[in-house]
Enzyme design. Structure first.
Site, PDB file in Angstrom:
ATOM      1  N   GLU A   7       0.808  -1.221   0.000  1.00 46.06           N
ATOM      2  CA  GLU A   7       0.000   0.000   0.000  1.00 46.06           C
ATOM      3  C   GLU A   7       0.844   1.276   0.000  1.00 46.06           C
ATOM      4  O   GLU A   7       0.485   2.275  -0.593  1.00 46.06           O
ATOM      5  CB  GLU A   7      -0.941  -0.001   1.217  1.00 46.06           C
ATOM      6  CG  GLU A   7      -1.795   1.241   1.310  1.00 46.06           C
ATOM      7  CD  GLU A   7      -3.248   0.945   1.653  1.00 46.06           C
ATOM      8  OE1 GLU A   7      -3.695  -0.188   1.505  1.00 46.06           O
ATOM      9  OE2 GLU A   7      -3.934   1.890   2.064  1.00 46.06           O
ATOM     10  N   ASP A 105      -3.450  -2.854   2.457  1.00 49.35           N
ATOM     11  CA  ASP A 105      -4.103  -3.010   3.750  1.00 49.35           C
ATOM     12  C   ASP A 105      -5.369  -3.836   3.587  1.00 49.35           C
ATOM     13  O   ASP A 105      -6.003  -3.829   2.537  1.00 49.35           O
ATOM     14  CB  ASP A 105      -4.487  -1.646   4.336  1.00 49.35           C
ATOM     15  CG  ASP A 105      -3.259  -0.844   4.713  1.00 49.35           C
ATOM     16  OD1 ASP A 105      -2.174  -1.455   4.797  1.00 49.35           O
ATOM     17  OD2 ASP A 105      -3.391   0.375   4.916  1.00 49.35           O
ATOM     18  N   TYR A 311      -2.999  -3.193  12.667  1.00 45.54           N
ATOM     19  CA  TYR A 311      -3.712  -2.246  11.815  1.00 45.54           C
ATOM     20  C   TYR A 311      -4.689  -1.406  12.638  1.00 45.54           C
ATOM     21  O   TYR A 311      -5.538  -1.943  13.351  1.00 45.54           O
ATOM     22  CB  TYR A 311      -4.473  -3.034  10.739  1.00 45.54           C
ATOM     23  CG  TYR A 311      -4.952  -2.167   9.616  1.00 45.54           C
ATOM     24  CD1 TYR A 311      -4.059  -1.380   8.892  1.00 45.54           C
ATOM     25  CD2 TYR A 311      -6.298  -2.115   9.273  1.00 45.54           C
ATOM     26  CE1 TYR A 311      -4.489  -0.585   7.858  1.00 45.54           C
ATOM     27  CE2 TYR A 311      -6.743  -1.323   8.237  1.00 45.54           C
ATOM     28  CZ  TYR A 311      -5.833  -0.556   7.536  1.00 45.54           C
ATOM     29  OH  TYR A 311      -6.270   0.242   6.518  1.00 45.54           O
TER      30      TYR A 311
END
Ligand SMILES: [Zn+2]
Ligand SMILES: [Zn+2]
Length: 931
Positions: A7, A105, A311
């Protein structure tokens, strides 16, 4: 070749390091994009989205008759690259790839970014195998597992993201254009409207209105203070809030000794350990540490990218079974948290705490690696420590309290006191972010009689609801289904940057209110959360493959058309409502001279407050230029002048509050007025009453105008005007001095030029000329160092010399020659011999004499004797004829004013020697040759 697409660049680097293991990773920059290679693998990072959705060409003209704002609803869209270099590199690498892994992600946004990458790859390589690696933390274990068990891209998840993207573009663009055009706003002043943004703004506006309409109610609280074993104890009347004053007074009158303990109840209370962090609870906790929502998320993302935490965009508050809690605890051993981790390991609660929301995509936010304070720096450490401690707390036992509730009777009036004592701190040992307030009561026994030391009847008022803090607003947005965990903080950021809201807690600005009110009045769908919530629900259905993207977008189009039916029918009113309300934005209050409105005006970088009665009324107040910040009015009003306060705001720096512009205008000019010798307080008052505030206004007046305003005779008026002119001159020189100092002494942190200049002025150094004559000690006292002082003095002297010579009439060209010859001071010209000046500068002696004469006259000094060029040429020959005298000696003799045989003959050898450095004996020798 196996191409891996991450990402961001930073995650690409980390993923490469993890997958490479012991192998060395080759980092190469292509263009400005980095790639990380090992074995046959190459990892490259995106920049989040590298393409954007935009309308098909033809929709750029806002005022087009065909492509109206409404036409944007059904306009076709295209994807355009926004990061061309990355797009090109991905496509170049894709052609050579035999396997591509998307490692963005793992959430809706990440899946959409992954799908964008997928399409870029497919466009140039239709057959290559493409798979997907999903992970919630960039740690060795997670990354290796994800790459060993790749899956496919989840097109349904990506489609949900795409649907939102399309709907947001369509709503935002069409409504922003419509409202901006209706209110005749363009360029930087457009009024943006957004699907999530507008309902969020409406909540802030509604809250402000509630606060404004709030009618406070008076109530009374009755308490008494008793004492046992020397410990004072406060007990409150069991009636709580008295709304009836009479009743409160009667209860107070009835409160008399003896005070008897009627009941003592002991109990226990458990204080539950906190639940795991999802995005919202994390933001709320971080805000208590002083971090804004956007900042907290930025830092959390950074920590995630670097493998320190999992995350941070997650709705999950339940640790999944697969999460290795023991492993994480082990990771944290050995560092700063060693003792806390050891304690948690010994006292683990049987099952970790769990929140209400459980989802499968990401675990709650938890630490994934150990870190040190030094490696992270202050803010990142603060956030990391919070995540670590929260994790430890969720594994710790509950805290327990013993509670005590005592009831008292004061001759018929019932009172109560409660106490609490922390019995076992539990999780509070490792999570010190909320204070445990103990209130320990003495041991009371029923029937016991106590003294009454004091009875207090306090009058209080009910309070309006509080404004939203950023973190509170995010909580409410979540409750209402507005936005997502990933977008909420960004929406608030947009409201601030678009100047719809300001401050913390958040307040709407006038524009924010005007736009919300207009939309509310004519198309409430835009400002109510229902429509937005519906879309979030539809997106959920797309993810579950129960609805299609196109279907959801179509439905949204239909809704938007209905909105436009209402809006277009009232376009004129909407525009007028907004314009009327926002004109207020710049209005400061009544002009003190004529009563018309005063308004903040911006012209280029300059800004001032002017009267709308211009040109009949010329009253105005100058403001610092907009480089200091854009001037806006605030909600405060000056009690004396009835004017709104003014503030300068600039991105990235704290606001500069000017306060009442007229008060500030008066204050900044009063010192200058007092510089006039005849100025008295009384006179200042009279001038202010006639709206004369500055010396320049006085200097610009005619005596007969001033006699009326100041109430003085014509003669005194004339004197005042002259004094004002003098004061202006002094001010002009001071300002010149300030600029000069700023130019020479470079700005540095902690050194204020205003302060330096103030100190110089206090020491009587009020202009550059005075500075050129100043003692270095005076400069030192003003805070300038040795080197700076000498540089400043040299520069000041140079500038003054130059000015004197120019004033005396020396031309700029000649001035340059004197400067080049190092003889550019007025003293040089007055006192150095003409022949010397001429030979140093190459200017002919007649001209030098003319200059010297002009400068001497200008300074009132006696003029020097004239020397012609012919006399000088002849003299040179005479001197060179003397044995032992060469060209160099001639020049040295010139310095002593000797330029021919006659002047040499009359010279005093001693004096000439001291000026020229030639030995006395040799000078005598030259003279003897002439005799
Ligand atoms: Zn006016
Ligand atoms: Zn004022």
């Amino acid at each position: 070749m196996h191409l891996i697409i991450a990402e961001k660049n930073i995650s690409a680097n980390r993923i490469a390091q993890i997958l490479a293991g012991n192998e060395k990773v080759r980092a190469v920059k292509e263009g400005s994009v980095s790639t990380y290679s090992f074995d046959n693998k190459t990892v490259v990072g995106l920049k989040g989205h590298v393409v954007e959705v935009d309308f098909e060409p033809g929709y750029t003209n806002w005022r087009s008759e065909i492509h109206t704002p409404r036409s944007l609803i059904d306009a076709g869209t295209v994807k355009k690259p926004t990061e061309k270099k990355i797009v090109n590199l991905i496509q170049k690498l894709s052609k050579k790839a035999d396997l591509v892994t998307i490692a963005t992600d793992y959430d809706t946004e990440g899946e959409l970014i992954g799908k964008e990458a997928y399409e870029l790859v497919r466009a140039v390589n239709p057959t290559v195998r493409i798979n997907r690696a999903r992970f919630s933390a960039i740690t060795p274990a997670e990354i290796r597992t994800a790459f060993e068990n790749p899956t496919d891209l989840d097109f349904a998840l990506a489609a949900a993201g795409e649907a939102r993207q399309t709907v947001d573009l369509m709503w935002g663009a069409s409504l922003t254009r419509f409202i901006s055009l209706a209110a005749r706003r363009g360029g930087k002043d457009i009024l943006s409207v957004g699907r999530v943004q507008s309902p969020t703004l409406a909540m802030i506006v509604d809250r402000e209105r509630e606060i404004e309409n709030f009618v406070p109610q008076t109530y009374w609280m009755l308490t008494l203070v008793t004492e046992k074993d020397g410990v004072p104890v406060e007990a409150r009347h069991t009636a709580g809030r008295f709304t009836d004053h009479e009743a409160a007074l009667a209860a107070r009158a009835g409160t008399k000794e003896p005070l008897t303990v009627t009941d003592v109840k002991e109990g226990q209370k458990t204080d539950r350990a906190p639940t795991p962090f999802d995005t919202t609870t994390f933001i709320v906790a971080a805000s208590r540490l002083g971090l804004s929502a956007a900042n907290a998320m930025r830092i959390a993302e950074d920590l995630y990218m670097n493998g320190y935490i999992s995350y941070p965009r997650t709705d999950n508050t339940v640790y999944p079974k697969s999460l290795n809690l023991n492993g994480i605890l082990e990771t944290l051993r050995g560092g700063v948290f060693d003792a806390d981790v050891a304690w948690v390991q010994q006292h683990r609660r049987p099952v970790p705490t769990r929140g209400k929301k459980e989802s499968t995509d990401h675990p709650p936010i938890h630490p994934t690696g150990s870190a040190s304070r030094e490696a992270l720096g202050q803010d990142r450490w603060k956030v990391y420590e919070l995540v670590v401690r929260r994790f430890l707390a969720t594994l710790s036992p509950d805290a327990t309290w013993t509670t005590t509730k005592c009831l008292f009777d004061a001759s018929g009036e019932p009172y109560t006191a409660t106490g609490g004592r922390l019995l076992s701190p539990g999780w509070r040992r490792v999570y010190p972010y909320s204070e445990a307030k103990e209130n320990i009561l003495p041991a009371f026994v029923p029937g016991e009689r106590l003294p009454i030391r004091k009875v207090n009847l306090e009058e209080k008022q009910t309070q309006p609801p509080a404004r939203y803090s950023q973190s509170r607003l995010i909580q409410v947005m979540e409750e209402l289904g507005l936005g997502t965990k990933s977008t909420r903080h960004e929406v608030i950021g947009k409201l601030i940057s678009r100047r719809y809201v300001e401050g913390n807690p958040l307040r709407p600005t006038l524009v924010g209110r005007a736009v919300t009110d207009a939309l509310d009045n004519h198309a409430e769908t835009i400002t109510e959360p229902e429509m937005t919530r519906t879309l979030e629900e539809h997106m959920q259905l797309i993810k579950q493959r129960e609805r299609s993207r196109d279907d959801v977008v179509m439905e949204s189009r239909g809704m938007l058309h209905q909105v436009f039916d209402k809006l277009e029918a009232h376009k004129k009113e909407i525009g007028e409502e907004i314009m009327e309300q926002t004109a207020e934005e710049h209005t400061v209050g009544p002009c003190p001279v004529c009563g018309h409105d005063l308004r903040i005006r911006h012209i280029g970088v300059s800004q001032f407050i002017g009267c709308t009665g211009y040109p009949e009324c010329r009253f105005n107040i100058s403001l610092p230029g907009s480089t200091w910040g854009k001037a806006i009015r605030t909600d405060e009003t000056c009690e004396t002048h009835g004017l709104s306060h003014v503030r300068l705001i600039r991105k990235g720096s704290p606001p500069w509050t000017i306060g009442c512009p007229l008060c500030s205008h008066i204050a900044s000019n009063i010192e200058a007025l007092r510089m006039m010798p005849s100025m008295t307080d009384d006179l200042v008052q009279r001038l202010h009453a006639h709206h004369i505030y500055t010396v320049s206004e006085i200097a610009g007046m005619q005596p007969h105008d001033l006699t009326g305003a100041a109430g003085v005779g014509p003669e005194e008026a004339g004197r005042l005007i002259r004094e004002a002119e003098d004061a202006l001159e002094i001010l002009r020189r001071r300002s010149e001095l300030r600029k000069f100092v700023r130019k020479i002494v470079p700005p540095r942190k902690g050194r204020s030029h205003a302060k330096i200049t103030r100190s110089l002025i206090e020491q009587g150094i009020g202009d550059i000329r005075a500075l050129s004559r100043a003692e270095p000690t005076a400069l030192k006292k003003a805070g300038i160092g040795d080197a700076g002082a000498s540089e400043l003095l040299t520069a000041a002297r140079g500038l003054c010399n130059e000015r004197t010579l120019r004033e005396a009439g020396v031309s700029a060209v000649s001035l340059k020659k004197y400067q080049a010859g190092g003889v550019a001071s007025p003293d040089d010209l007055c006192y150095l011999p003409i022949p010397y000046l001429s030979s140093k500068t190459g200017i002919n002696p007649e001209t030098v004499h003319k200059h010297a004469d002009m400068v001497c006259r200008h300074l009132g000094r006696p003029a020097p004797a004239k020397v012609t060029r012919t006399a000088l040429e002849r003299g040179r020959k005479e001197l060179l004829a003397v044995p032992g005298i060469g060209e160099a000696t001639v020049e040295r003799l010139h310095l002593a004013g000797i330029y021919d045989a006659a002047t040499l003959r009359e010279a005093d050898p001693e004096e000439v020697s001291s000026i020229t450095g030639i030995a006395k004996a040799r000078i005598r020798d030259y003279i003897s040759h002439l005799k």
